[in-house]
Motif scaffolding. Structure first.
Motif, PDB file in Angstrom:
ATOM      1  N   TRP A   1      37.779  46.569  36.410  1.00 21.17           N
ATOM      2  CA  TRP A   1      36.491  46.768  37.078  1.00 21.17           C
ATOM      3  C   TRP A   1      35.972  45.409  37.560  1.00 21.17           C
ATOM      4  CZ3 TRP A   1      30.960  47.095  35.152  1.00 21.17           C
ATOM      5  CH2 TRP A   1      30.156  47.863  36.017  1.00 21.17           C
ATOM      6  N   PRO A   2      36.607  44.842  38.596  1.00 22.18           N
ATOM      7  CA  PRO A   2      36.235  43.499  39.035  1.00 22.18           C
ATOM      8  C   PRO A   2      34.944  43.472  39.858  1.00 22.18           C
ATOM      9  CG  PRO A   2      37.928  44.377  40.472  1.00 22.18           C
ATOM     10  CD  PRO A   2      37.741  45.386  39.363  1.00 22.18           C
ATOM     11  N   GLU A   3      34.351  42.301  39.935  1.00 25.03           N
ATOM     12  CA  GLU A   3      33.207  42.100  40.822  1.00 25.03           C
ATOM     13  C   GLU A   3      33.629  42.356  42.264  1.00 25.03           C
ATOM     14  OE1 GLU A   3      30.182  41.477  39.978  1.00 25.03           O
ATOM     15  OE2 GLU A   3      30.308  40.722  37.914  1.00 25.03           O
ATOM     16  N   ILE A   4      32.642  42.645  43.105  1.00 17.80           N
ATOM     17  CA  ILE A   4      32.921  42.814  44.528  1.00 17.80           C
ATOM     18  C   ILE A   4      33.302  41.461  45.120  1.00 17.80           C
ATOM     19  CG2 ILE A   4      31.907  43.412  46.770  1.00 17.80           C
ATOM     20  CD1 ILE A   4      30.070  45.360  45.263  1.00 17.80           C
ATOM     21  N   GLY A   5      34.333  41.428  45.935  1.00 18.25           N
ATOM     22  CA  GLY A   5      34.747  40.181  46.575  1.00 18.25           C
ATOM     23  C   GLY A   5      36.233  39.961  46.500  1.00 18.25           C
ATOM     24  N   ASP A   6      36.747  39.179  47.436  1.00 14.78           N
ATOM     25  CA  ASP A   6      38.190  38.965  47.544  1.00 14.78           C
ATOM     26  C   ASP A   6      38.786  38.310  46.302  1.00 14.78           C
ATOM     27  OD1 ASP A   6      37.681  39.920  50.050  1.00 14.78           O
ATOM     28  OD2 ASP A   6      38.659  38.283  51.130  1.00 14.78           O
ATOM     29  N   SER A   7      38.143  37.282  45.776  1.00 14.35           N
ATOM     30  CA  SER A   7      38.750  36.545  44.665  1.00 14.35           C
ATOM     31  C   SER A   7      38.860  37.407  43.405  1.00 14.35           C
ATOM     32  CB  SER A   7      37.956  35.264  44.370  1.00 14.35           C
ATOM     33  OG  SER A   7      36.618  35.567  44.027  1.00 14.35           O
ATOM     34  N   SER A   8      37.814  38.181  43.103  1.00  7.76           N
ATOM     35  CA  SER A   8      37.850  39.038  41.926  1.00  7.76           C
ATOM     36  C   SER A   8      38.872  40.150  42.094  1.00  7.76           C
ATOM     37  CB  SER A   8      36.464  39.640  41.664  1.00  7.76           C
ATOM     38  OG  SER A   8      35.517  38.622  41.368  1.00  7.76           O
TER      39      SER A   8
ATOM     40  N   GLU B   1      41.539  40.005  43.964  1.00  6.39           N
ATOM     41  CA  GLU B   1      42.864  39.382  43.894  1.00  6.39           C
ATOM     42  C   GLU B   1      43.303  39.192  42.448  1.00  6.39           C
ATOM     43  OE1 GLU B   1      44.835  35.036  44.817  1.00  6.39           O
ATOM     44  OE2 GLU B   1      43.311  35.806  46.198  1.00  6.39           O
ATOM     45  N   GLN B   2      42.409  38.709  41.589  1.00  3.71           N
ATOM     46  CA  GLN B   2      42.775  38.485  40.197  1.00  3.71           C
ATOM     47  C   GLN B   2      43.094  39.791  39.490  1.00  3.71           C
ATOM     48  OE1 GLN B   2      43.208  35.352  38.681  1.00  3.71           O
ATOM     49  NE2 GLN B   2      44.245  36.756  37.270  1.00  3.71           N
ATOM     50  N   ALA B   3      42.301  40.825  39.760  1.00  9.49           N
ATOM     51  CA  ALA B   3      42.544  42.119  39.123  1.00  9.49           C
ATOM     52  C   ALA B   3      43.879  42.706  39.559  1.00  9.49           C
ATOM     53  CB  ALA B   3      41.401  43.081  39.457  1.00  9.49           C
ATOM     54  N   LEU B   4      44.181  42.602  40.843  1.00 13.95           N
ATOM     55  CA  LEU B   4      45.453  43.134  41.331  1.00 13.95           C
ATOM     56  C   LEU B   4      46.634  42.352  40.755  1.00 13.95           C
ATOM     57  CD1 LEU B   4      44.690  44.033  45.064  1.00 13.95           C
ATOM     58  CD2 LEU B   4      45.028  45.601  43.139  1.00 13.95           C
TER      59      LEU B   4
END
Length: 388
Positions: free
Chosen positions: A322-329, A331-334
């Motif tokens: 359940w990552p924060e909204i945004g590309d970096s979060s 990317e880390q979750a994926l």
């Protein structure tokens, strides 16, 4: 027996989330002894065909069909009249959605007939939803919707997040917090279907729209796909709008590998898309519930879902991220998800499936909604799900 009339602008298959929720709520209500019917503009050919649905759908034609700007509002004098006739034999009117004239008609008729009105906004009061066509919605609210919603006896939120959205919009009537339900759509004995044993699939399924975060997903995928050569990205959603064309253009011009746009999927095709996937992703900006998350989970797939949707238990239940909204979060979750073995992902998916079947069955969800109707009609104390 108390009859409930449900009003919704469309019962077409393309309006999948709301359509499914209305259909299953009505079916379960009838089974529990509460007669229910649906009033709509777009019935996808289901009108008066109980063999397909198990209930009556009253479909009316919209006015001004030759004027596109007005046609989109689904204005229909015949619907308003027909709803008024049906309301004489009803106890409750339950409206689904906002920003169209059938949603206004429900408020006018319920007030005139002295019937309790329940409104399910289905995410249409979320900040992400309100930012699209913002001024048109604001104008519509003050011209039509505000007065029609003033008599709402109880709003319906599918999550605590949507409760906050309703309150943030300035609405102070009681709110029933009841999630959407889910059916066990997975055939017995078929937890996984893989057509290409050498490829793992990351699936997005939904509308191709900026609200869903597809642009963020494509940017992130383009940056990490070289690290995961055995993975492919499938994007399943209608390809008939300008956003879809822009996403396809991005993939072509940036030469992003292993991305498949497979179009809208319904019925068996939709089920197979979930079965063939190893991981589901929804990087949405704003969602009141997120039916595709529940569908993926009940099909035994772990989920990466942004905090734009109310699924914090993905983490505590051990079935997703359940990552924060945004590309970096995202990317880390994926990265964290795609590096796991097939077996580990499958075990996470099974935990999610058990969760859905234990807590989100439609009969249980319907019982909670029926308790709200009963309370509004003076039949008992306030249900625990109702927040004053």
């Amino acid at each position: 027996m108390h009859k409930v009339i449900h009003t919704v602008s469309s019962m077409a298959t393309e309006a999948a989330g709301t359509t499914v929720c209305v259909r299953r709520l009505v079916q379960e209500s009838i089974q529990a002894g509460w007669p229910a019917e649906v009033v709509t503009i777009n019935d996808a050919g289901l009108s008066n065909n109980r063999s397909n649905t198990g209930f009556n759908i009253h479909s009316f034609k919209s006015d001004f069909r030759s004027v596109p700007s007005i046609r989109r509002l689904a204005m229909s004098r015949s619907l308003s009249f027909g709803l008024g006739v049906l309301a004489r034999d009803a106890a409750v009117i339950h409206n689904h959605g906002l920003w169209m004239m059938p949603n206004v008609a429900s408020g006018i008729v319920s007030s005139r007939e002295g019937l309790p009105l329940v409104i399910s906004p289905h995410g249409m009061l979320g900040p992400g939803a309100l930012q699209f066509s913002r001024w048109k919605k604001r104008l519509f609210w003050y011209l039509f919707q505000k007065a029609a919603a003033a008599g709402c006896a109880c709003w319906h939120a599918t999550s605590e997040k949507e409760l906050e959205d309703i309150r943030s919009f300035g609405l102070r009537a009681p709110v029933a917090v009841i999630p959407n339900g889910i059916d066990d759509i997975l055939p017995a004995g078929k937890p996984h279907l893989r057509r290409d044993p050498g490829t793992r699939t990351l699936l997005f399924l939904g509308r191709l729209h900026p609200k869903k975060g597809v642009d963020s997903l494509l940017r992130v995928w383009s940056g990490i796909c070289s690290e995961f050569p055995d993975w492919q990205l499938e994007i399943a959603g209608p390809l008939d709008n300008s956003y879809a064309a822009a996403y396809e253009k991005f993939v072509r011009e940036m030469a992003v590998p292993r991305v498949k746009f497979t179009g809208a999927k319904f019925g068996q095709e939709r089920l197979e898309a979930y079965q063939e996937a190893d991981l589901f992703v929804l990087p949405t900006l704003d969602e009141n519930f997120g039916m595709t998350v529940a569908e993926a989970l009940v099909c035994g797939k772990p989920v990466v879902c942004s905090r734009g949707a109310p699924w914090p238990e993905l983490v505590s239940r051990g079935c997703g991220w359940w990552p924060e909204i945004g590309d970096s979060s995202l990317e880390q979750a994926l990265r964290n998800a795609m590096c796991l073995s097939t077996d580990k992902l499958a075990k996470m998916g099974q935990r999610g499936r058990s969760w859905m079947l234990n807590d989100y069955r439609w009969n249980s969800i319907s019982d909670r909604m029926l308790s709200v109707y009963s309370w509004l009609l003076g039949g008992g104390s306030r249900p625990d799900c109702v927040v004053l």
